[in-house]
Motif scaffolding. Structure first.
Motif: not given
Length: 313
Positions: A3-7, A9-22, A40-44, A70-72
């Motif tokens: 059930n993994l979604t592109l949204r 994965l793109r969230t993971v990409q954004a956090i890796c790139r920018l380093g901060k939640i905000n 949190q949902q993805l980690e669960r 995987a996202a890339r």
């Protein structure tokens, strides 16, 4: 994981790139709490921790890096699918992310302009950096094709030669060695050099060329960070340089620099187009690689010695 979604994965990409939640939330047009809930949902769902929460920000764990890879790969597959559909429709469109080592900036615009005349609908995004930066971007799927002097060896790539890359010794026009024929390695080794950083292609080639000269490698000269700075330092009389002939066309024409007639030079290297072996070759990549194979060499600068022979001869 099905059930993994592109949204996500793109969230993971954004956090890796920018380093901060905000910052990642702002980039994605979400609120901080909403993005936190997504992670949190993805980690669960995955039953793993994707990020270490530190004072400095969000640091991906080994699991997070696996998700990022995987996202890339999925993004690349989607881009490839879009290009393939366009090709099947008979449309010569697409996008190409091109990385070029800094020495190549002297001819990359001409290459791109000539290619765009043949295939105007392909969009090209150009990144220029040093060898280490280009290799990192190729490894991380941030560019499709790299133009460089030596393909990397620490991951599998496909590569093809598209032109000669001569390396030459240069000096200011009033240097005592200007006009001297058949300068020996021993004589040129007596000079001080202006050098690129360790690991650069020209630096490695110079070290190999002078490797049989006793103790010379212990004190080659002064490091400088760009070809432009090196050329200006040579013109100012701070030392000689060993440099790509493709970088000095204008200075030779203006008489500000000369190519020295050192025995066994120019050293002939080659230019390669390089892409990852494990990724699908898109129609845009295929079109550009074919262009390089058939026409790339003619768009490389040609520089001649003022005496007595052509640098390529």
């Amino acid at each position: 994981m099905r059930n993994l979604t592109l949204r996500q994965l793109r969230t993971v990409q954004a956090i890796c790139r920018l380093g901060k939640i905000n910052l990642a939330a702002e980039d994605l047009g979400l609120t901080g709490p909403a993005l936190t809930l997504q992670i949190q949902q993805l980690e669960r769902d995955a039953e793993v921790q994707l990020f270490d929460r530190t004072r400095g920000g969000m640091v991906p764990t080994a699991f997070g890096l696996a998700f990022l890879e995987a996202a890339r790969e999925i993004e690349e597959s989607l881009n490839s699918l879009e290009d393939s559909i366009s090709a099947m429709k008979g449309l010569r469109t697409g996008r190409l992310r091109l990385g070029v080592v800094s020495t190549g900036k002297y001819f990359a615009p001409q290459l791109i302009a000539a290619f765009r005349k043949q295939v105007p609908a392909i969009e090209i995004n150009l990144f220029i950096g040093n060898r280490a930066e280009i290799i990192t971007k190729l490894r991380d799927h941030e560019i499709d094709i790299a133009l460089m002097g030596r393909p990397p060896r620490d991951f599998e790539v496909r590569s093809q030669v598209f032109g000669d890359h001569p390396l030459v010794f240069i000096a200011p026009a009033d240097h005592p060695l200007a006009g001297v024929l058949d300068i020996s390695r021993e004589r040129i080794a007596q000079e001080q050099f202006i050098l690129r950083e360790r690991g650069s292609g020209t630096r490695i080639s110079l070290e190999i060329f002078l490797s049989d000269t006793p103790r010379k490698l212990e004190d080659l000269g002064t490091e400088m960070g760009s070809n432009e700075t090196i050329k200006q330092a040579v013109i100012a009389g701070l030392g000689l340089a060993f440099i790509s002939a493709h970088t000095i066309e204008q200075e030779i024409k203006l008489g500000r620099l000369v190519i020295l007639d050192v025995v066994d030079t120019p050293i002939r290297r080659q230019w390669f187009s390089v892409s990852r072996l494990d990724r699908t070759t898109t129609p845009a990549m295929q079109a550009f690689e074919q262009f390089l194979l058939t026409s790339g060499a003619r768009h490389l600068p040609v520089v001649s010695k003022p005496y007595p022979a052509n640098v390529f001869g």
